[in-house]
Design a protein around this motif. Structure first.
Motif, PDB file in Angstrom:
ATOM      1  N   VAL A 160       0.812  -1.211   0.000  1.00 35.68           N
ATOM      2  CA  VAL A 160       0.000   0.000   0.000  1.00 35.68           C
ATOM      3  C   VAL A 160       0.849   1.266   0.000  1.00 35.68           C
ATOM      4  CG1 VAL A 160      -1.956  -1.130   1.137  1.00 35.68           C
ATOM      5  CG2 VAL A 160      -0.244   0.068   2.517  1.00 35.68           C
ATOM      6  N   ALA A 161       2.147   1.121   0.309  1.00 36.50           N
ATOM      7  CA  ALA A 161       3.029   2.284   0.392  1.00 36.50           C
ATOM      8  C   ALA A 161       4.470   1.799   0.360  1.00 36.50           C
ATOM      9  CB  ALA A 161       2.755   3.060   1.678  1.00 36.50           C
ATOM     10  N   GLY A 162       5.384   2.749   0.374  1.00 38.08           N
ATOM     11  CA  GLY A 162       6.800   2.421   0.441  1.00 38.08           C
ATOM     12  C   GLY A 162       7.531   3.525   1.171  1.00 38.08           C
ATOM     13  N   ILE A 163       8.614   3.137   1.832  1.00 40.25           N
ATOM     14  CA  ILE A 163       9.473   4.122   2.486  1.00 40.25           C
ATOM     15  C   ILE A 163      10.858   3.967   1.876  1.00 40.25           C
ATOM     16  CG2 ILE A 163       9.933   2.575   4.451  1.00 40.25           C
ATOM     17  CD1 ILE A 163      10.116   5.163   6.192  1.00 40.25           C
ATOM     18  N   GLY A 164      11.459   5.087   1.523  1.00 37.27           N
ATOM     19  CA  GLY A 164      12.763   5.059   0.874  1.00 37.27           C
ATOM     20  C   GLY A 164      13.713   6.061   1.491  1.00 37.27           C
ATOM     21  N   VAL A 165      14.992   5.707   1.464  1.00 37.60           N
ATOM     22  CA  VAL A 165      16.043   6.583   1.980  1.00 37.60           C
ATOM     23  C   VAL A 165      17.085   6.738   0.887  1.00 37.60           C
ATOM     24  CG1 VAL A 165      17.811   6.881   3.752  1.00 37.60           C
ATOM     25  CG2 VAL A 165      15.623   5.818   4.342  1.00 37.60           C
ATOM     26  N   GLY A 166      17.540   7.951   0.680  1.00 38.36           N
ATOM     27  CA  GLY A 166      18.582   8.219  -0.303  1.00 38.36           C
ATOM     28  C   GLY A 166      19.656   9.107   0.284  1.00 38.36           C
ATOM     29  N   GLY A 167      20.908   8.805  -0.050  1.00 31.49           N
ATOM     30  CA  GLY A 167      21.995   9.690   0.327  1.00 31.49           C
ATOM     31  C   GLY A 167      23.157   9.051   1.048  1.00 31.49           C
ATOM     32  N   ALA A 168      22.967   7.861   1.610  1.00 31.32           N
ATOM     33  CA  ALA A 168      24.080   7.208   2.300  1.00 31.32           C
ATOM     34  C   ALA A 168      25.094   6.724   1.260  1.00 31.32           C
ATOM     35  CB  ALA A 168      23.576   6.032   3.139  1.00 31.32           C
ATOM     36  N   PRO A 169      26.346   6.533   1.653  1.00 29.42           N
ATOM     37  CA  PRO A 169      27.351   6.097   0.686  1.00 29.42           C
ATOM     38  C   PRO A 169      27.165   4.657   0.223  1.00 29.42           C
ATOM     39  CG  PRO A 169      28.308   6.278   2.882  1.00 29.42           C
ATOM     40  CD  PRO A 169      26.919   6.821   2.953  1.00 29.42           C
ATOM     41  N   ASP A 170      26.281   3.919   0.858  1.00 31.04           N
ATOM     42  CA  ASP A 170      25.989   2.533   0.482  1.00 31.04           C
ATOM     43  C   ASP A 170      24.485   2.329   0.625  1.00 31.04           C
ATOM     44  OD1 ASP A 170      25.414  -0.280   0.782  1.00 31.04           O
ATOM     45  OD2 ASP A 170      27.536  -0.637   1.177  1.00 31.04           O
ATOM     46  N   GLY A 171      23.859   1.791  -0.394  1.00 26.10           N
ATOM     47  CA  GLY A 171      22.421   1.580  -0.369  1.00 26.10           C
ATOM     48  C   GLY A 171      21.953   0.685   0.761  1.00 26.10           C
ATOM     49  N   ASN A 172      22.815  -0.217   1.214  1.00 29.16           N
ATOM     50  CA  ASN A 172      22.429  -1.077   2.336  1.00 29.16           C
ATOM     51  C   ASN A 172      22.263  -0.262   3.619  1.00 29.16           C
ATOM     52  OD1 ASN A 172      22.355  -3.505   0.828  1.00 29.16           O
ATOM     53  ND2 ASN A 172      24.587  -3.570   0.881  1.00 29.16           N
ATOM     54  N   LEU A 173      23.005   0.816   3.759  1.00 24.38           N
ATOM     55  CA  LEU A 173      22.830   1.718   4.898  1.00 24.38           C
ATOM     56  C   LEU A 173      21.497   2.449   4.776  1.00 24.38           C
ATOM     57  CD1 LEU A 173      26.453   3.174   5.031  1.00 24.38           C
ATOM     58  CD2 LEU A 173      25.459   1.453   6.562  1.00 24.38           C
ATOM     59  N   ASP A 174      21.157   2.879   3.559  1.00 27.79           N
ATOM     60  CA  ASP A 174      19.847   3.489   3.306  1.00 27.79           C
ATOM     61  C   ASP A 174      18.737   2.520   3.703  1.00 27.79           C
ATOM     62  OD1 ASP A 174      20.741   5.939   2.217  1.00 27.79           O
ATOM     63  OD2 ASP A 174      20.783   5.148   0.174  1.00 27.79           O
ATOM     64  N   GLU A 175      18.909   1.264   3.285  1.00 30.27           N
ATOM     65  CA  GLU A 175      17.867   0.271   3.542  1.00 30.27           C
ATOM     66  C   GLU A 175      17.691  -0.012   5.029  1.00 30.27           C
ATOM     67  OE1 GLU A 175      17.051  -4.249   2.208  1.00 30.27           O
ATOM     68  OE2 GLU A 175      17.214  -2.751   0.613  1.00 30.27           O
ATOM     69  N   ALA A 176      18.770   0.005   5.788  1.00 32.45           N
ATOM     70  CA  ALA A 176      18.661  -0.203   7.235  1.00 32.45           C
ATOM     71  C   ALA A 176      17.830   0.908   7.873  1.00 32.45           C
ATOM     72  CB  ALA A 176      20.053  -0.265   7.861  1.00 32.45           C
ATOM     73  N   CYS A 177      18.009   2.123   7.396  1.00 38.25           N
ATOM     74  CA  CYS A 177      17.223   3.246   7.914  1.00 38.25           C
ATOM     75  C   CYS A 177      15.765   3.133   7.495  1.00 38.25           C
ATOM     76  CB  CYS A 177      17.817   4.566   7.432  1.00 38.25           C
ATOM     77  SG  CYS A 177      19.501   4.855   8.018  1.00 38.25           S
ATOM     78  N   ALA A 178      15.512   2.772   6.246  1.00 38.32           N
ATOM     79  CA  ALA A 178      14.134   2.596   5.769  1.00 38.32           C
ATOM     80  C   ALA A 178      13.441   1.497   6.563  1.00 38.32           C
ATOM     81  CB  ALA A 178      14.135   2.275   4.275  1.00 38.32           C
ATOM     82  N   THR A 179      14.164   0.437   6.850  1.00 37.69           N
ATOM     83  CA  THR A 179      13.598  -0.662   7.636  1.00 37.69           C
ATOM     84  C   THR A 179      13.216  -0.176   9.026  1.00 37.69           C
ATOM     85  OG1 THR A 179      14.864  -2.288   6.383  1.00 37.69           O
ATOM     86  CG2 THR A 179      14.060  -2.979   8.548  1.00 37.69           C
ATOM     87  N   ALA A 180      14.035   0.666   9.627  1.00 31.16           N
ATOM     88  CA  ALA A 180      13.711   1.222  10.944  1.00 31.16           C
ATOM     89  C   ALA A 180      12.422   2.034  10.883  1.00 31.16           C
ATOM     90  CB  ALA A 180      14.866   2.084  11.455  1.00 31.16           C
ATOM     91  N   GLY A 181      12.221   2.756   9.805  1.00 30.99           N
ATOM     92  CA  GLY A 181      10.981   3.519   9.640  1.00 30.99           C
ATOM     93  C   GLY A 181       9.770   2.611   9.497  1.00 30.99           C
ATOM     94  N   ALA A 182       9.918   1.550   8.702  1.00 33.90           N
ATOM     95  CA  ALA A 182       8.819   0.590   8.526  1.00 33.90           C
ATOM     96  C   ALA A 182       8.498  -0.103   9.842  1.00 33.90           C
ATOM     97  CB  ALA A 182       9.191  -0.429   7.456  1.00 33.90           C
ATOM     98  N   GLU A 183       9.538  -0.455  10.591  1.00 33.58           N
ATOM     99  CA  GLU A 183       9.337  -1.127  11.883  1.00 33.58           C
ATOM    100  C   GLU A 183       8.647  -0.211  12.889  1.00 33.58           C
ATOM    101  OE1 GLU A 183      13.297  -2.481  12.734  1.00 33.58           O
ATOM    102  OE2 GLU A 183      13.040  -4.326  11.549  1.00 33.58           O
TER     103      GLU A 183
END
Length: 194
Positions: A160-183
Motif C-alpha cells: 500500500v506504500a513504500g518508504i525510501g532513503v537516499g543519500g548514504a554512501p551505500d544503499g544497504n545503509l539506506d535500507e537499514a534506515c528505511a527498515t527502521a521507519g517501517a518497523e
C-alpha cells in the motif's frame, strides 16, 4: 530631479493609469458575456465491489513517525546527509524529511526508491538483483530507482506504500534506515492492539 518635476511625473503616470483603465472598461462594455455552462449534476455512485475500489493508506501521523524513525536511525549511524520519503502505492508523497546536510538529489532518490518498493511490493535491494543485461529493463520505467534503500509497506500482504532513503554512501545503509521507519509503523500498530 526637482520636487516640481517629480510631482509632474507622478501626475502624468496617474493620468496614464486612468486613461488605460477607462479604455479597458469601454472595451469590456462592448463585449457580451457568454452564458455560463449548465452545471453537471453529481452522480452518487453506491459503494459496491463492482464499482468502487477500497484503498488502504498509511495515516499522516504514522507516515510522519516513520520518516522520523528512519532519519533518527541514519543520524545514529552518523549519516545526517540522507532524505527519507514515504509514498503511497501510486508514488504520491505522504511524508518527507530531509536531513540537515542532505543534498537536493537525495530527495528524488528517496522518493523513487519508496515508489519502486511500493509499486513492486519488494525491497529495492531485491529488485536491483533482477535488473541485468544490456537491453531495456524494468529499470527504465519512469520514476523508479532500482538501488537498495526502499522498503514496501504492506497491509494483509498487499503493498500500500513504500518508504525510501537516499543519500548514504551505500544503499544497504539506506535500507537499514528505511527498515527502521517501517518497523516504527509496525510497532505502533502492535502497541495499539491492531
Amino acid at each position: 530631479m526637482k520636487k516640481s518635476n517629480k510631482i509632474a511625473a507622478a501626475a502624468v503616470a496617474a493620468g496614464a493609469l486612468l486613461l488605460t483603465g477607462g479604455l479597458t472598461a469601454a472595451a469590456n462594455a462592448g463585449t457580451s458575456q457568454a452564458a455560463a455552462p449548465a452545471a453537471v449534476p453529481a452522480v452518487d455512485i453506491p459503494q459496491a465491489p463492482e464499482t468502487v475500489v477500497a484503498q488502504n493508506r498509511i495515516t499522516a501521523g504514522a507516515s510522519a513517525d516513520a520518516v522520523r524513525a528512519a532519519l533518527a536511525k541514519c543520524q545514529a549511524d552518523k549519516l545526517p546527509f540522507v532524505t527519507v520519503a514515504l509514498v503511497d502505492r501510486f508514488g504520491t508523497v505522504q511524508a518527507l524529511l530531509r536531513g540537515d546536510n542532505a543534498a537536493e538529489h537525495t530527495i528524488e532518490a528517496a522518493q523513487q526508491k519508496a515508489y519502486t518498493a511500493a509499486a513492486f511490493g519488494a525491497p529495492t535491494s531485491e529488485l536491483a538483483k533482477r535488473v541485468n543485461g544490456n537491453g531495456p529493463s524494468i529499470a527504465d520505467l519512469p520514476g523508479t530507482l532500482f538501488l537498495p534503500g526502499g522498503i514496501p509497506l504492506k497491509v494483509n500482504g498487499v503493498s500500500v506504500a513504500g518508504i525510501g532513503v537516499g543519500g548514504a554512501p551505500d544503499g544497504n545503509l539506506d535500507e537499514a534506515c528505511a527498515t527502521a521507519g517501517a518497523e516504527a509503523i509496525a510497532a505502533a500498530a502492535a502497541g495499539s492492539g491492531k
